[in-house]
Design a protein around this motif. Structure first.
Motif, PDB file in Angstrom:
ATOM      1  N   PRO A  44       0.816  -1.231   0.000  1.00  0.00           N
ATOM      2  CA  PRO A  44       0.000   0.000   0.000  1.00  0.00           C
ATOM      3  C   PRO A  44       0.847   1.278   0.000  1.00  0.00           C
ATOM      4  CG  PRO A  44      -0.919  -1.599   1.529  1.00  0.00           C
ATOM      5  CD  PRO A  44       0.422  -2.140   1.088  1.00  0.00           C
ATOM      6  N   LEU A  47       1.922   1.759  -3.603  1.00  0.00           N
ATOM      7  CA  LEU A  47       0.792   2.198  -4.444  1.00  0.00           C
ATOM      8  C   LEU A  47       0.483   3.671  -4.177  1.00  0.00           C
ATOM      9  CD1 LEU A  47      -1.587  -0.906  -4.291  1.00  0.00           C
ATOM     10  CD2 LEU A  47      -0.031  -0.219  -6.131  1.00  0.00           C
ATOM     11  N   HIS A  48       0.579   4.072  -2.930  1.00  0.00           N
ATOM     12  CA  HIS A  48       0.316   5.478  -2.594  1.00  0.00           C
ATOM     13  C   HIS A  48       1.375   6.392  -3.217  1.00  0.00           C
ATOM     14  CE1 HIS A  48      -0.794   9.061  -0.407  1.00  0.00           C
ATOM     15  NE2 HIS A  48       0.465   9.182  -0.023  1.00  0.00           N
ATOM     16  N   GLU A  51       0.776   6.592  -6.928  1.00  0.00           N
ATOM     17  CA  GLU A  51      -0.434   7.361  -7.238  1.00  0.00           C
ATOM     18  C   GLU A  51      -0.203   8.851  -6.990  1.00  0.00           C
ATOM     19  OE1 GLU A  51      -3.889   6.370  -4.947  1.00  0.00           O
ATOM     20  OE2 GLU A  51      -5.163   7.724  -6.127  1.00  0.00           O
ATOM     21  N   SER A  52       0.507   9.159  -5.904  1.00  0.00           N
ATOM     22  CA  SER A  52       0.714  10.574  -5.562  1.00  0.00           C
ATOM     23  C   SER A  52       1.507  11.292  -6.646  1.00  0.00           C
ATOM     24  CB  SER A  52       1.434  10.691  -4.217  1.00  0.00           C
ATOM     25  OG  SER A  52       2.781  10.249  -4.339  1.00  0.00           O
ATOM     26  N   ARG A  75      -5.590  -4.859  -5.986  1.00  0.00           N
ATOM     27  CA  ARG A  75      -5.402  -3.402  -5.803  1.00  0.00           C
ATOM     28  C   ARG A  75      -4.327  -2.877  -6.748  1.00  0.00           C
ATOM     29  NH1 ARG A  75      -4.694  -1.750   0.394  1.00  0.00           N
ATOM     30  NH2 ARG A  75      -4.192   0.228  -0.637  1.00  0.00           N
ATOM     31  N   VAL A  76      -3.298  -3.698  -6.975  1.00  0.00           N
ATOM     32  CA  VAL A  76      -2.234  -3.295  -7.910  1.00  0.00           C
ATOM     33  C   VAL A  76      -2.824  -3.101  -9.309  1.00  0.00           C
ATOM     34  CG1 VAL A  76      -0.093  -4.033  -9.029  1.00  0.00           C
ATOM     35  CG2 VAL A  76      -0.419  -4.444  -6.565  1.00  0.00           C
ATOM     36  N   ASP A  78      -6.054  -2.669 -10.085  1.00  0.00           N
ATOM     37  CA  ASP A  78      -7.062  -1.605 -10.088  1.00  0.00           C
ATOM     38  C   ASP A  78      -6.425  -0.218 -10.096  1.00  0.00           C
ATOM     39  OD1 ASP A  78      -9.012  -3.504 -10.124  1.00  0.00           O
ATOM     40  OD2 ASP A  78      -9.530  -3.353  -7.995  1.00  0.00           O
ATOM     41  N   ALA A  79      -5.194  -0.135  -9.597  1.00  0.00           N
ATOM     42  CA  ALA A  79      -4.501   1.162  -9.580  1.00  0.00           C
ATOM     43  C   ALA A  79      -3.887   1.497 -10.946  1.00  0.00           C
ATOM     44  CB  ALA A  79      -3.420   1.164  -8.495  1.00  0.00           C
ATOM     45  N   GLY A  80      -4.069   0.594 -11.922  1.00  0.00           N
ATOM     46  CA  GLY A  80      -3.607   0.899 -13.271  1.00  0.00           C
ATOM     47  C   GLY A  80      -2.215   0.403 -13.598  1.00  0.00           C
ATOM     48  N   HIS A  81      -1.672  -0.454 -12.748  1.00  0.00           N
ATOM     49  CA  HIS A  81      -0.334  -0.975 -13.015  1.00  0.00           C
ATOM     50  C   HIS A  81      -0.431  -2.282 -13.811  1.00  0.00           C
ATOM     51  CE1 HIS A  81       1.151   2.124 -10.413  1.00  0.00           C
ATOM     52  NE2 HIS A  81       0.299   1.741  -9.469  1.00  0.00           N
TER      53      HIS A  81
END
Ligand SMILES: [Zn+2]
Length: 289
Positions: A44, A47-48, A51-52, A75-76, A78-81
């Motif tokens: 996490p 991912l943060h 994303e930031s 989550r990885v 879904d975050a676009g990776h």
């Protein structure tokens, strides 16, 4: 003289090995397994961070990790990776028979297809090595690029099949295939720099200062921007290694300073497709040359 192509591309890649790394090495015990578990704890944070700063990246995930942490791996995605193949349980590929390698690749492919909803196009061997069958098996599986070899640094190339290396004559280069290679390097990998590993027969000291390590990484990017036209620099991280506080701060600074040099960040699948479509990445063009 301004460069003809882009300033350069940096690809951040994360090998989310978790416990599989230790199991595959025969070093599994509650202590070492907990080191792998820390990788999941740190995801996490990564991912943060990504994303930031709006950074797309590529994650090579063993089937074992995806089966153990399905929600985290989701989550990885879904975050676009991008997610790419990395063995089932971090196998030492060069020891596998052709059948065992094929079974491993198909199983890993099935798990990642389920995770991402479509088959992965990228692959990195867990041990950065190939068997004589790897290229052929990857092509049969529909994989479009690999990121495990080291024949260049800033210049993608096509993998060959059928190389031979007799000791009584010159090296014989095999046939170029359609499998693109986005090269890696131990000097652009967080693991040997940072990780402290001790067994009864060897010690990997690791524990280098984050500033030193990212200084090396940034100088590789600086050199690329200065002397290479439209180069690509692939950097390898492991959540269980890079996820510590001082290293994350180093990664944040690295990303910001690399961006100040004018590079863009991209997923490996995008670079591979542009390369396959004819983009001439990584032409050596020294300043004043
Ligand atoms: Zn790995």
């Amino acid at each position: 003289m301004p460069k003809a192509g882009g300033t350069g591309t940096v690809c951040l890649t994360f090998d989310f090995d978790a416990m599989s790394l230790w199991i595959a090495r025969g070093l599994a015990s509650p202590g070492t397994l907990s080191r792998g578990e820390f990788g999941a704890h740190a995801v996490p944070r990564l991912l943060h961070l990504l994303e930031s700063r709006g950074i797309p990246s590529t994650w090579f995930i063993p089937g074992h990790t995806a089966d153990t942490y399905p929600e985290l791996c989701r989550r990885v995605v879904d975050a676009g990776h991008e997610v790419g193949l990395h063995g089932y349980c971090h196998e030492q590929v060069s020891r596998l028979s052709r059948d065992a390698e094929w079974d491993m690749l198909r199983r890993a492919n099935e798990v990642l297809t389920g995770l991402a909803g479509r088959p992965p196009v990228g692959h990195r061997t867990p041990t950065w090595d190939f068997t004589p069958h790897t290229v052929e098996l990857l092509l049969e599986l529909g994989v479009r690029y690999d990121s495990s070899l080291m024949a260049t640094d800033y210049t993608p190339y096509y993998c060959r099949a059928g190389d031979e290396w007799p000791e009584d004559g010159p090296y014989r280069f095999g046939t170029e295939t359609e499998l693109a290679e986005l090269p890696v390097s131990w000097s652009l990998d967080d693991y040997p720099y940072f990780e402290y590993v001790r067994t009864s027969s060897w010690i990997m000291p690791g524990l280098r200062t984050a500033g030193d390590v990212f200084g090396n990484f940034l100088d590789d990017v600086r050199y690329m921007v200065r002397d290479v036209d439209d180069g690509v620099c692939v950097i390898t991280f492991h959540p269980q290694v890079i996820g510590r506080g001082h290293r994350l701060l180093g990664l944040e600074r690295f990303v910001d300073e690399a961006r100040d040099l004018g590079v863009e960040f991209a997923r490996l699948d995008r670079v591979a497709e542009e390369f396959r479509n004819g983009r001439r990445y990584g032409t050596y063009r020294p300043e004043g040359g």
